[in-house]
Design a protein around this motif. Structure first.
Motif, PDB file in Angstrom:
ATOM      1  N   GLU A   1      59.547   9.174  33.604  1.00  0.00           N
ATOM      2  CA  GLU A   1      58.887   8.019  32.969  1.00  0.00           C
ATOM      3  C   GLU A   1      57.386   8.177  33.216  1.00  0.00           C
ATOM      4  OE1 GLU A   1      61.689   4.200  33.257  1.00  0.00           O
ATOM      5  OE2 GLU A   1      61.366   5.111  35.224  1.00  0.00           O
TER       6      GLU A   1
ATOM      7  N   TRP B   1      64.243  12.173  19.287  1.00  0.00           N
ATOM      8  CA  TRP B   1      64.265  11.106  20.298  1.00  0.00           C
ATOM      9  C   TRP B   1      65.611  10.400  20.360  1.00  0.00           C
ATOM     10  CZ3 TRP B   1      61.516  10.851  24.327  1.00  0.00           C
ATOM     11  CH2 TRP B   1      60.194  11.288  24.340  1.00  0.00           C
ATOM     12  N   ASP B   2      66.364  10.379  19.268  1.00  0.00           N
ATOM     13  CA  ASP B   2      67.680   9.733  19.291  1.00  0.00           C
ATOM     14  C   ASP B   2      68.597  10.417  20.306  1.00  0.00           C
ATOM     15  OD1 ASP B   2      66.922   7.914  17.434  1.00  0.00           O
ATOM     16  OD2 ASP B   2      67.898   8.884  15.731  1.00  0.00           O
TER      17      ASP B   2
ATOM     18  N   ARG C   1      67.610  12.448  22.760  1.00  0.00           N
ATOM     19  CA  ARG C   1      66.986  12.349  24.094  1.00  0.00           C
ATOM     20  C   ARG C   1      67.267  10.980  24.717  1.00  0.00           C
ATOM     21  NH1 ARG C   1      62.407  14.922  26.592  1.00  0.00           N
ATOM     22  NH2 ARG C   1      62.214  14.001  28.671  1.00  0.00           N
ATOM     23  N   ASP C   2      67.088   9.910  23.948  1.00  0.00           N
ATOM     24  CA  ASP C   2      67.321   8.561  24.475  1.00  0.00           C
ATOM     25  C   ASP C   2      68.793   8.331  24.809  1.00  0.00           C
ATOM     26  OD1 ASP C   2      64.664   7.985  24.252  1.00  0.00           O
ATOM     27  OD2 ASP C   2      64.833   6.869  22.371  1.00  0.00           O
TER      28      ASP C   2
ATOM     29  N   GLU D   1      69.489  10.134  28.077  1.00  0.00           N
ATOM     30  CA  GLU D   1      68.891   9.404  29.200  1.00  0.00           C
ATOM     31  C   GLU D   1      69.739   8.174  29.546  1.00  0.00           C
ATOM     32  OE1 GLU D   1      66.508  10.022  31.175  1.00  0.00           O
ATOM     33  OE2 GLU D   1      65.125  11.440  30.243  1.00  0.00           O
TER      34      GLU D   1
ATOM     35  N   LYS E   1      72.364   4.902  21.921  1.00  0.00           N
ATOM     36  CA  LYS E   1      71.039   4.639  21.381  1.00  0.00           C
ATOM     37  C   LYS E   1      70.865   3.147  21.088  1.00  0.00           C
ATOM     38  CE  LYS E   1      67.057   5.245  19.343  1.00  0.00           C
ATOM     39  NZ  LYS E   1      65.829   5.522  20.129  1.00  0.00           N
TER      40      LYS E   1
ATOM     41  N   LYS F   1      70.424   1.192  24.380  1.00  0.00           N
ATOM     42  CA  LYS F   1      69.071   1.313  24.925  1.00  0.00           C
ATOM     43  C   LYS F   1      68.076   0.482  24.122  1.00  0.00           C
ATOM     44  CE  LYS F   1      65.489   4.648  26.191  1.00  0.00           C
ATOM     45  NZ  LYS F   1      64.420   3.794  25.640  1.00  0.00           N
TER      46      LYS F   1
ATOM     47  N   ASP G   1      65.750  -2.666  25.516  1.00  0.00           N
ATOM     48  CA  ASP G   1      64.301  -2.695  25.364  1.00  0.00           C
ATOM     49  C   ASP G   1      63.832  -3.963  24.657  1.00  0.00           C
ATOM     50  OD1 ASP G   1      64.194  -0.236  26.605  1.00  0.00           O
ATOM     51  OD2 ASP G   1      64.021   0.913  24.745  1.00  0.00           O
TER      52      ASP G   1
END
Length: 504
Positions: free
Chosen positions: A174, A228-229, A231-232, A235, A281, A284, A288
């Protein structure tokens, strides 16, 4: 090119700034770093000026590093003197002649010193490595050619050697978050001998091949996803599979990359895994939007999110914070301007790779003023402005600053958790919010349970047929074995053990 006192001052300032901003900077595979000889350190560049600061502060054996800078920065005499004192090397980007382009670099390498470069060229925020440029490779190959053609001794009377390229991955779980972690991973050194025959015939081809090999090595040291989809989702999967472990997890890079690879590979063949990736996804994204973390929802795994349970959790956390507040309040009040400045420095910066840099710069600008005021107040108000009181106040300030920094981590996490509890209380008990947040939170709890169940199913089902899933399973089992070895568990370890019962 010798280093001057300016270099030592900059490194010490960087060390203090990084120590106060990040909770931990870990180094891995330092045995790969050559202890002597000319060295070109090729590192990732995801966090602006933080990257060279991290490298210089953590490089093994405190070996100083030179860095490239545009030669136009050296035009002013005072700037030139300071930059050279810090070990910064000018690069003339206007010429296409490699010998002239990297002339100062070759002088550094002839002295058997080390220079750090960033092959990606510019800092960025991408889910993977950026495009590697060939400048690093040309510098290494052209210097090797010059050494072969002109093997005259250097200033120390030693025959110059060809430079070794050292790949380095700087990983930020982060990167713009206060009290986050940094992982510096060193790859195996790359020698240039095998490229020299090709370089003699086709310099561009040889440089491209070396650049490709450097990129391949650094890719293995870092976390990379096609978008990013993915990756997120990976994570989020890591958070769910390894509760309680964030950037501090010892195998963060390997586990996260294995989850990315598994989801890509299995998602192409299995609709269930593809659906899971999308669900992670969404989970997350909802967290957020609601300003919550997974840990807030995880607390309610075994009971419903009700008005009573939400209120009890809020009161428990609030009381614990109030009990702890007297010990922490003086440091919080003194450092409050830093936190406020850091918050706004990150809030209004659209590029994430610049946020941490801005937060640290604001801190460096305010720290001298804040500490001077605190010192003068302590000296005169507490110790009467006496000669002896001067030294006592100075020592007291040092202990005060040290205590605040080393004790901030747990309290900072507790503070963020408390904010999440208030948001849950506001939605579930007070029922405020035009988007019916209570229903969204209840749906989020259900979605979390589905994601956890499906993740565990994926790992168990494919651990024997997919190498990346097997790696994740091995990491889970390592936690299970550690917990089993602990014997009778209690407190947090007992709660953590419950999260791994599925793998016992």
């Amino acid at each position: 090119m010798p280093f001057g006192v300016g270099h030592d001052i900059v490194v010490q300032i960087s060390r203090s700034a990084l120590w106060s901003f990040f909770s931990e900077i870990k180094t891995e595979n330092i045995h790969n770093v050559p202890s002597e000889g000319p060295l070109i350190v090729a590192a990732t560049h995801h966090n602006m000026i933080i990257d060279p600061a991290v490298l210089s502060v953590t490089f093994p054996e405190n070996r100083p590093l030179h860095y490239w800078a545009k030669d136009t920065m050296f035009k002013h005499p005072q700037a030139k003197r300071f930059l050279e004192n810090c070990g910064v090397v000018p690069v003339d980007r206007t010429t296409k002649n490699n010998t002239l382009l990297y002339a100062a670099t070759y002088e550094v390498l002839r002295l058997n010193e080390a220079i750090a470069v960033f092959p990606e060229g510019t800092s960025h925020t991408l889910p993977c490595l950026g495009t590697f440029k060939d400048g690093t490779s040309f510098a290494a190959l052209e210097y090797a050619k010059l050494v072969t053609e002109d093997p005259r001794p250097n200033a120390e009377g030693k025959i110059p050697q060809k430079a070794t390229v050292l790949p380095v991955g700087i990983v930020y779980p982060e990167k713009s978050k206060y009290r986050s972690t940094v992982i510096v991973r060193y790859g195996k050194p790359i020698t240039v001998d095998s490229y020299m025959a090709t370089y003699a015939e086709d310099p561009k081809k040889a440089a491209k091949q070396l650049t490709k090999d450097i990129e391949t090595s650094i890719r293995a040291l870092t976390v990379n996803a096609p978008n990013w989809d993915v990756r997120d989702a990976a994570e989020m999967a890591r958070w769910l599979l390894f509760p309680g472990e964030h950037g501090i997890m010892k195998d963060y890079v390997d586990v996260t990359q294995s989850l990315i690879n598994a989801m890509i590979d299995l998602g192409k063949k299995t609709p269930e895994v593809e659906s899971l990736q999308h669900s992670l996804k969404i989970y997350k994204l909802e967290l957020d939007l609601l300003g919550l973390k997974d840990s807030h929802i995880a607390k309610y795994n075994e009971k419903n999110i009700t008005a009573a349970s939400t209120t009890i959790e809020l009161l428990r956390r609030t009381v614990a914070s109030l009990i702890d507040l007297p010990l922490f309040l003086p440091g919080l009040v003194a450092h409050l301007p830093l936190y406020v400045a850091g918050y706004f420095a990150g809030k209004f910066e659209i590029y994430e790779e610049v946020r941490a840099q801005n937060k640290i710069f604001f801190g460096l600008a305010l720290v001298p003023l804040i500490y001077m005021i605190a010192f003068l107040w302590a000296w005169y108000a507490l110790f009467g402005g006496t000669f002896f009181g001067f030294f006592v106040a100075l020592a007291t300030l040092g202990v005060f600053v040290w205590y605040h920094v080393v004790s901030i981590d747990e309290r900072y996490e507790d503070f963020k958790d408390l904010i999440g509890r208030w948001r849950l209380f506001d939605a579930v008990v007070l029922g405020r919010g035009m988007w019916r947040r209570k229903q969204r939170i209840l749906a989020l709890k259900k979605l979390r349970e589905e994601n956890v169940s499906n993740l565990r199913w994926m790992v168990k089902t494919y651990k024997d047929t997919n190498k990346d899933t097997h790696h994740v399973w091995t990491a889970v089992r390592a936690r299970v074995q550690a917990l089993n070895a602990a014997g009778k568990l209690s407190g947090r370890r007992k709660a953590l053990a419950r999260q791994f019962e599925w793998a016992f």
